[in-house]
Design an enzyme around this catalytic site. Structure first.
Site, PDB file in Angstrom:
ATOM      1  N   LYS A 138       0.829  -1.211   0.000  1.00 45.69           N
ATOM      2  CA  LYS A 138       0.000   0.000   0.000  1.00 45.69           C
ATOM      3  C   LYS A 138       0.863   1.261   0.000  1.00 45.69           C
ATOM      4  O   LYS A 138       0.528   2.249  -0.653  1.00 45.69           O
ATOM      5  CB  LYS A 138      -0.947  -0.013   1.200  1.00 45.69           C
ATOM      6  N   ARG A 142       1.043   4.336  -2.622  1.00 46.20           N
ATOM      7  CA  ARG A 142       1.011   5.745  -2.190  1.00 46.20           C
ATOM      8  C   ARG A 142       2.175   6.530  -2.789  1.00 46.20           C
ATOM      9  O   ARG A 142       2.006   7.669  -3.236  1.00 46.20           O
ATOM     10  CB  ARG A 142       1.085   5.838  -0.669  1.00 46.20           C
TER      11      ARG A 142
END
Length: 313
Positions: A138, A142
């Site tokens: 994740k 980002r």
């Protein structure tokens, strides 16, 4: 204010279908990505057709066809990705990098919400193996978003009630135990439980809100912040019974991973951070973040005693 047009990627999934419903309910022109890879998955096809009947528009694109993704993105203002990041379903977090590339090329997106919806990965740098892969991936997504200067909102939705409330936060089941319940340590670590429909409602509220631009939005409605013991007590009061409580030490809990498959080990790691370390509540919400129930007090969120009533005979 004109409502943004929304594309939901992963719209047939566990959270995705709720995002589609919430987007339509809020009056957004809502597109749902239809991927040719669904093949003969008739349940997904029927769900897509039901979205169409409810007013959503289906747009065909594939992660293996960059041009089709760019064209899909060009139709809308906001992209919400809800692709699965859990190992007992499918784990597709890094596929989003292709979506980031399409959004970057299209150049028209006012807001991108990647597939997060759980713990804040930015706070999980010390997570244990193998579960930390979820947070590392994740964060990789980002990094790509921010390097591409794509406007974003990250949603931290904490514990989904479907997986953590009906079962009183027990591993390996989705329904309440009848006689005995396992406590993680003393069961007094604060956790945040969220009804999944409320997750979708708060998510859609955030997409046109300038206060959430380039920020993390934590879903922490005050009445849903409680300990595992408090959750169990709510069930016992509703049921009119007492469960035998068995405390599992931190060491014993971590040792249980040895007998599990990979997906089970990931799950145990995440439970450890939630129920022993208190990773959902052991920090203050900082400058580059907002709390959803404070931003949107008009949302009548589901309390967990109300949620538990559905499990009564």
């Amino acid at each position: 204010m004109v409502k943004s047009k929304v594309l939901v990627v992963g719209g047939t999934g566990y959270i995705g279908k709720r995002i589609v419903k919430a987007s339509l309910a809020e009056g957004h022109t809502t597109y749902v990505l239809q991927r040719p890879e669904i093949g003969l998955d008739i349940d997904k096809l029927h769900m897509l057709l039901s979205f169409k009947e409810q007013g959503a528009r289906l747009v065909e694109a594939s992660f293996s066809d960059h041009r089709s993704l760019v064209e899909a993105v060009n139709e809308v203002d906001v992209v919400i990705c809800t692709m699965s990041g859990v190992h007992f379903r499918s784990h597709n977090i890094l596929l989003q990098l292709k979506l980031v590339e399409a959004i970057k090329e299209a150049g028209n997106i006012k807001r991108f919400l990647p597939s997060e919806f759980g713990m804040d990965p930015a706070l999980m740098g010390d997570a244990i193996e193998p579960g930390r892969v979820t947070f590392d991936e994740k964060m990789e997504v980002r990094k790509a978003i921010e390097e591409a200067h794509i406007p974003y909102t990250y949603i931290s939705a904490n514990c989904f009630a479907g997986y953590f409330v009906g079962n009183l936060s027990q591993l390996g089941t989705l329904v309440p135990p009848k006689h005995k319940v396992c406590l993680y340590g003393d069961g007094n670590v604060k956790v945040v439980y969220m009804d999944e429909d409320d997750v979708a409602t708060y998510t859609i509220k955030s997409i046109d809100d300038p206060r959430t631009m380039n920020k993390t939005v934590y879903l922490r409605p005050p009445e849903n912040i409680m300990t595992q013991r408090e959750l169990i007590a709510k069930w016992e009061k509703l049921k009119g019974t007492q469960l035998e409580k068995i405390s599992i030490s931190e060491q014993d809990f971590l040792s249980s991973m040895k007998e599990m498959d990979y997906a089970g080990q990931v799950g145990v790691g995440h439970f450890y951070h939630i129920f022993y370390e208190g990773c959902l509540t052991n920090f203050e919400i900082g400058q580059n973040a907002e709390e959803a129930s404070a931003l949107y007090p008009e949302v009548c969120y589901t309390r967990m005693d109300e949620y538990l009533k559905r499990f009564l005979n």
